[in-house]
Design an enzyme around this catalytic site. Structure first.
Site, mmCIF file in Angstrom:
data_model
loop_
_atom_site.group_PDB
_atom_site.id
_atom_site.type_symbol
_atom_site.label_atom_id
_atom_site.label_comp_id
_atom_site.label_asym_id
_atom_site.label_seq_id
_atom_site.Cartn_x
_atom_site.Cartn_y
_atom_site.Cartn_z
ATOM 1 N N ASP A 111 3.889 15.511 11.480
ATOM 2 C CA ASP A 111 4.103 15.154 10.076
ATOM 3 C C ASP A 111 2.787 15.184 9.301
ATOM 4 O O ASP A 111 2.515 14.312 8.474
ATOM 5 C CB ASP A 111 4.756 13.777 9.952
ATOM 6 C CG ASP A 111 5.363 13.540 8.563
ATOM 7 O OD1 ASP A 111 5.657 14.540 7.869
ATOM 8 O OD2 ASP A 111 5.527 12.372 8.173
ATOM 9 N N LEU A 123 0.809 -1.214 0.000
ATOM 10 C CA LEU A 123 0.000 0.000 0.000
ATOM 11 C C LEU A 123 0.844 1.267 0.000
ATOM 12 O O LEU A 123 0.426 2.296 -0.516
ATOM 13 C CB LEU A 123 -0.936 0.011 1.209
ATOM 14 C CG LEU A 123 -2.030 -1.060 1.242
ATOM 15 C CD1 LEU A 123 -2.844 -0.947 2.525
ATOM 16 C CD2 LEU A 123 -2.940 -0.948 0.023
ATOM 17 N N GLY A 124 2.025 1.217 0.610
ATOM 18 C CA GLY A 124 2.851 2.414 0.646
ATOM 19 C C GLY A 124 4.070 2.222 1.516
ATOM 20 O O GLY A 124 4.148 1.290 2.327
ATOM 21 N N LYS A 127 1.544 -2.525 9.157
ATOM 22 C CA LYS A 127 2.736 -1.688 8.999
ATOM 23 C C LYS A 127 3.927 -2.414 9.596
ATOM 24 O O LYS A 127 3.911 -2.793 10.772
ATOM 25 C CB LYS A 127 2.550 -0.335 9.685
ATOM 26 C CG LYS A 127 3.725 0.621 9.464
ATOM 27 C CD LYS A 127 3.401 2.024 9.957
ATOM 28 C CE LYS A 127 4.525 2.998 9.661
ATOM 29 N NZ LYS A 127 4.194 4.386 10.051
#
Length: 306
Positions: free
Chosen positions: A132, A17-18, A40
């Site tokens: 962020d 996904l990233g 993750k």
């Protein structure tokens, strides 16, 4: 390191996904139920350092402690037998704000950023600063017949406001965040509070409305670190006539170089955003949507960097 096809605990990783600075995110299936989640995984090269492993685990704990509906939920934190550190999140089909065609309709921008403000208010009250915020980390979720909702992602560089054990994150020379969206105090490595996140939302709003960043990327360091004040920003309504002047004023205040000149809280910014578009988009009416990439396409393609 591509982990597609691997099984971590009860989860089989199926699709990338990233990628980010701390880890890689995969779409995964729960092996017993088939439920889809996002996993993750901490980059193995970073897992060798105890302080980075601790920061990775702290991201998951921070998200769960806040428990806000506009923040992605974390279900599990674990380590595989071969030393891969990972946590399991809800999988959301949506569109990162970085993928919205720009300029974005002002009412939609105000509506989405107001939801981000709600999440940030909870984050800041919990004693945490995100540090962020950027379009890649703000996800728009659409459901038929409903207004779009927003989820705040990626607390990988979040910092507790009053944590004496977090000194490594505030040592001179250490800067965390994405340069184009960082507040001036982050650039200089100073301690930050919630007003740094307000600044980042201001940059995001300015970019969504005008199609450009407040300051050119190549001049960011010079402008931010100079002892002289930067030249005045062009108001968004001068670059995009559809933007109400009140919305321009709200974003310019969020972008003040001095934190004391910004909104004191995310809640104050939310009120200003919604008030700025109330006359053109009454709360009782759905905000019109700009065309966006479909959710399945957006989930399948990595978000563009900003």
């Amino acid at each position: 390191m591509d982990l597609r096809g691997r099984t971590l605990g009860r989860y089989r990783l199926t699709r990338l996904l990233g990628r980010g600075g701390m880890g890689t995110v995969y779409l995964a299936e729960q092996t017993l139920t088939g439920a889809r989640v996002a996993v993750k995984v901490l980059h193995p090269s970073l897992a060798r350092e105890a302080r980075l492993r601790a920061r990775f685990d702290a991201e998951a704990r921070t998200v769960n402690l806040i428990g806000h509906p506009s923040i992605v939920r974390v279900f599990d934190i674990n380590e595989s037998e071969d030393g891969l550190h990972y946590f399991v999140m809800e999988y959301l089909e949506g569109t990162p704000l970085s993928r919205l065609p720009r300029p974005v309709e002002p009412g939609l921008v105000a509506w989405l950023l107001a939801q981000a403000c709600d999440a940030l208010e909870a984050v800041h009250r919990g004693g945490v600063v995100h540090r962020d915020l950027k379009p890649d980390n703000l996800l728009m979720v659409e459901r038929p017949g409903e207004r779009p909702t927003l989820k705040v992602l990626d607390f990988g560089v979040a910092r507790a406001l009053h944590d004496p054990g977090n000194q490594e994150q505030t040592m001179a020379g250490q800067v965390f965040g994405t340069p184009a969206y960082m507040s001036p105090e982050q650039w200089t490595g100073l301690r930050v509070d919630g007003r740094a996140d307000v600044y980042s939302l201001g940059v995001t709003g300015y970019q969504l409305l005008t199609g450009q960043l407040p300051y050119p990327r190549g001049q960011l360091a010079e402008l931010v670190l100079s002892p002289e004040p930067p030249p005045p920003l062009r108001p968004p309504h001068k670059l995009a006539p559809a933007v109400p002047e009140a919305l321009s004023r709200a974003l310019l205040r969020a972008l003040a170089r001095n934190p004391a000149d910004r909104f004191a809280s995310a809640l104050e910014l939310k009120k200003a955003l919604l008030a700025a578009v109330q006359s053109t988009h009454p709360p009782a009416c759905p905000f019109p949507l700009s065309p966006v990439a479909r959710a399945a396409d957006a989930a399948a393609a990595p978000a563009r960097s900003n």
